[in-house]
Design an enzyme around this catalytic site. Sequence first.
Site, PDB file in Angstrom:
ATOM      1  N   SER A   1       9.441   6.368  -3.201  1.00  0.00           N
ATOM      2  CA  SER A   1       9.360   5.413  -2.096  1.00  0.00           C
ATOM      3  C   SER A   1       8.272   5.880  -1.142  1.00  0.00           C
ATOM      4  CB  SER A   1      10.708   5.382  -1.351  1.00  0.00           C
ATOM      5  OG  SER A   1      10.551   4.773  -0.086  1.00  0.00           O
TER       6      SER A   1
ATOM      7  N   GLY B   1       0.823  -1.201   0.000  1.00  0.00           N
ATOM      8  CA  GLY B   1       0.000   0.000   0.000  1.00  0.00           C
ATOM      9  C   GLY B   1       0.859   1.254   0.000  1.00  0.00           C
TER      10      GLY B   1
ATOM     11  N   HIS C   1       4.589   2.317  -7.998  1.00  0.00           N
ATOM     12  CA  HIS C   1       3.642   1.198  -8.049  1.00  0.00           C
ATOM     13  C   HIS C   1       2.800   1.262  -9.332  1.00  0.00           C
ATOM     14  CE1 HIS C   1       4.203   1.636  -3.563  1.00  0.00           C
ATOM     15  NE2 HIS C   1       4.476   0.366  -3.723  1.00  0.00           N
TER      16      HIS C   1
END
Length: 290
Positions: free
Chosen positions: A190, A36, A42
Site C-alpha cells: 500500500s 501514483g 500497481h
Amino acid sequence: MAATGPETVATVAALRDRVGGWRRRSMTVGLVPTMGALHDGHSALVRQSREQCDRTVVSIFVNPKQFAPNEDFATYPRNEAADLARLAGLGVDLVYMPGGREMYADGFATGVSVARVSEGLCGVTRPHFFQGVATVVTKLLLQCLPDNAYFGEKDYQQLQVVRRLVRDLDIPVAIVGVPTVREADGLAMSSRNAYLTPAERAAAPALNRVLNQVAEKLRAGGTARDAAAWGHRQLADAGFAKVDYLEVRDADTLAPIETALAPGARARILAAAFLGKTRLIDNVAAGGAG
Ligand code: PAF
C-alpha cells in the site's frame, strides 16, 4: 528499463486521440487507474493489462474528492519521477496525468453514488470516500473507454463498488480484479505503508495473519460472529490501537454474514485498523472460492 519515459498526456482530448488511433487499428486497450506512489501492487495490475490487452494506459490522479478535509490529501505520497521510471520499465504505452481542472471543471456538480455496497465497512468512517471514488472512476472509464480496467483486490470494497457502477450505468468495460501483492511477511502492499514507523512496520503483518486465522476458524465450522470477535481481540493484542472493523461479508454483495458459512458460500473477511496514525486495510477469501 527503457531509456526514455512513456508518453504522457494531460487532457481528455489527447487521451481520446491516442486511444482512438489504437482502436482504428483494432487494438484492445487496458486502463490501470492509480493515484501514483506506485509499488509492486500497481506493477501487478500493469503486467496483467499488458498480458491481456494490446495497449496499456495508466492514469495518475490524486483525486481530491475521495479525501475528507481531515484526511491526507495534501500529504499523500507523490513521486512522479519514480512513477514514470517504473512505468517505463513495465512497458506502459501511455500515462494520463490530468490536472485538477481537467478532471473537475469549474462548476462541477455531479456525483456518482452506489448504494448498499458502499455502506458499512470503510463507508462508516469514510462516508465521502466511495462517492469520490465512484465519480472519478466513472469519469476515467468514460474518458478512456478501455476494453478492460484493472483494480487490486486489496481495496475489495472499492472493487465491488466499481463492478456495481459499471453494471448499473452500462459502461462497456470489463472490470478485472487482481490479487493483492504482499511483502514477504504478509503485509499487503500500500502507498500508505510509507507512513509506518519501524516499530509499526514490525507489528503490521499481524493484520494479514489474524485474517488468515479467522478464515481458518470459519473453515473449521465456527460462526462468523465468534470468529470476527476473536479476530478483533487478536488485533488489539497485536498493538492495533483502534479497529474500525473486522467483518465477514458475502464476497459479491458484501451483505453481512453472522453464522457459520453454508457449504460453497463465497465469503470475504475484511478489516481496517490503525497502527498509530496509519490506517491499514486488508481482506482474505473465506469458504468457497472466495
Ligand atoms: O485505488 C486507488 O488508487 C484509487 O481509489 C482510484 C481507483 C485510482 C480512484 O482514485
